[in-house]
Scaffold this motif. Structure first.
Motif, PDB file in Angstrom:
ATOM      1  N   LYS A 182     -55.499  39.444 -17.590  1.00  7.26           N
ATOM      2  CA  LYS A 182     -55.266  38.045 -17.176  1.00  7.26           C
ATOM      3  C   LYS A 182     -55.145  37.487 -18.282  1.00  7.26           C
ATOM      4  N   ASN A 183     -54.096  36.641 -18.511  1.00  4.13           N
ATOM      5  CA  ASN A 183     -53.953  36.008 -19.843  1.00  4.13           C
ATOM      6  C   ASN A 183     -54.190  34.559 -19.655  1.00  4.13           C
ATOM      7  N   ASN A 184     -55.678  34.214 -19.435  1.00  8.15           N
ATOM      8  CA  ASN A 184     -56.043  33.019 -18.899  1.00  8.15           C
ATOM      9  C   ASN A 184     -55.978  32.034 -20.072  1.00  8.15           C
ATOM     10  N   ILE A 185     -56.052  30.840 -19.775  1.00 15.29           N
ATOM     11  CA  ILE A 185     -56.076  29.776 -20.995  1.00 15.29           C
ATOM     12  C   ILE A 185     -57.386  29.977 -21.561  1.00 15.29           C
ATOM     13  N   PRO A 186     -57.495  29.696 -22.860  1.00 21.52           N
ATOM     14  CA  PRO A 186     -58.743  29.888 -23.733  1.00 21.52           C
ATOM     15  C   PRO A 186     -59.802  29.135 -22.958  1.00 21.52           C
ATOM     16  N   GLN A 187     -61.220  29.745 -22.991  1.00 19.97           N
ATOM     17  CA  GLN A 187     -62.212  29.072 -22.299  1.00 19.97           C
ATOM     18  C   GLN A 187     -62.376  27.636 -22.909  1.00 19.97           C
ATOM     19  N   VAL A 188     -62.180  27.840 -24.070  1.00 25.82           N
ATOM     20  CA  VAL A 188     -62.645  26.605 -25.040  1.00 25.82           C
ATOM     21  C   VAL A 188     -61.640  25.254 -24.593  1.00 25.82           C
ATOM     22  N   GLU A 189     -60.680  25.590 -23.912  1.00 19.41           N
ATOM     23  CA  GLU A 189     -59.681  24.507 -23.409  1.00 19.41           C
ATOM     24  C   GLU A 189     -60.249  23.938 -21.921  1.00 19.41           C
ATOM     25  N   VAL A 190     -61.095  24.599 -21.329  1.00 22.76           N
ATOM     26  CA  VAL A 190     -61.536  24.360 -19.829  1.00 22.76           C
ATOM     27  C   VAL A 190     -62.834  23.854 -20.285  1.00 22.76           C
ATOM     28  N   ARG A 191     -63.039  22.488 -19.722  1.00 27.11           N
ATOM     29  CA  ARG A 191     -64.146  21.652 -19.769  1.00 27.11           C
ATOM     30  C   ARG A 191     -65.312  22.135 -18.865  1.00 27.11           C
ATOM     31  N   ASP A 192     -65.119  21.998 -17.579  1.00 25.44           N
ATOM     32  CA  ASP A 192     -66.077  22.094 -16.542  1.00 25.44           C
ATOM     33  C   ASP A 192     -66.524  23.592 -16.403  1.00 25.44           C
ATOM     34  N   ARG A 193     -67.869  23.857 -16.061  1.00 21.45           N
ATOM     35  CA  ARG A 193     -68.271  25.203 -16.210  1.00 21.45           C
ATOM     36  C   ARG A 193     -67.691  25.832 -15.090  1.00 21.45           C
TER      37      ARG A 193
END
Ligand SMILES: [Zn+2]
Ligand SMILES: [Zn+2]
Length: 254
Positions: A182-193
């Motif tokens: 899965k080419n998810n968006i980088p975790q660092v760009e997602v704020r909520d846990r």
């Protein structure tokens, strides 16, 4: 081969003249992290449960979080932030390593991990994931990047760290058993846990179960923020029969 290495040395020499390298810590010329600054990187003395963050001597997940993750534990080498949330040398180095594509930072960053693992082994050899019992069952696996992201960056930063760590401890390295589907968006760009958990869910697949079956896997990554990524890797690996899965990272935080 010889010509290639000579050419490489010449090109490094020329690049050094055009773009001299300065130590990210003290500004001395020649290396990205000079040996003095490398030794000054403070190792984390206290490890924590990768899920809830409660103090954990060995980095193992705590009793209450056993049902929440397949990850047996995480050992972080250094702090992402210094005093008063000041950016640490490690944070600066990781950023340049990943986003300015400076591969040469893999070695000094991996050295911070190996120093932490080595220190822990001296302090508590029986608790050491690297040197503890079942030494023959251990393998090192870097957290894989999705192919698209790999092409964009040109390298996988976790791969390069894993190369150095495997070499240092003389442990087998396995790069093809785990894949990112899965080419998810980088975790660092997602704020909520919670969003981060959703973003990374089922992102990994073990494509060669025979390589991980009954093994103690040491997963390598640069940073663990919520440990959701390492947890998803652990899930895929355990589904294929891995006995234990531990994460080792340069820094915790993000
Ligand atoms: Zn320095
Ligand atoms: Zn916990």
């Amino acid at each position: 081969m010889a010509i290639k290495s000579v050419l490489k040395k010449i090109s490094v020499f020329i690049l050094d003249i055009i773009f001299p390298i300065y130590c990210l810590g003290c500004g001395a010329e020649g290396k990205w992290i000079c040996s003095e600054c490398s030794e000054k990187v403070e190792l984390l003395k206290k490890q924590a449960c990768p899920v809830c963050g409660v103090e954990s001597r060995t980095g193992a997940r705590c009793f209450n979080c056993r049902a929440k993750t397949e990850l047996d534990g995480v050992i972080a080498a250094a702090a992402y932030f210094g005093k008063e949330r000041k950016e640490s040398l490690v944070k600066k180095a990781i950023h340049i390593f990943k986003y300015r594509f400076v591969k040469d930072l893999a070695e000094p960053l991996a050295a911070v991990i190996t120093r932490q693992l080595k220190n822990r082994q001296i302090a508590k050899p029986e608790k050491s994931i690297i040197f503890g019992p079942y030494i023959n069952d251990k393998i090192i696996i870097p957290v894989p990047l999705h192919l698209k992201r790999f092409r964009w960056r040109g390298f996988n930063q976790a791969d390069l760290l894993a190369d150095n760590i495997a070499k240092y401890f003389d442990l087998p390295l396995e790069k093809s058993a785990l894949a990112r589907r899965k080419n998810n968006i980088p975790q660092v760009e997602v704020r909520d846990r919670r969003e981060r958990m959703k973003n990374i869910k089922d992102a990994f697949i073990c494509v060669d179960g025979a390589k991980v079956k009954d093994k103690i896997v040491i997963l390598v990554d640069d940073v663990a923020t919520t440990s959701a990524t390492l947890g998803e890797c652990a899930k895929a690996l355990k589904n294929s029969g891995a006995k234990e899965v531990w994460g080792v990272v340069v820094a915790r935080g993000g």
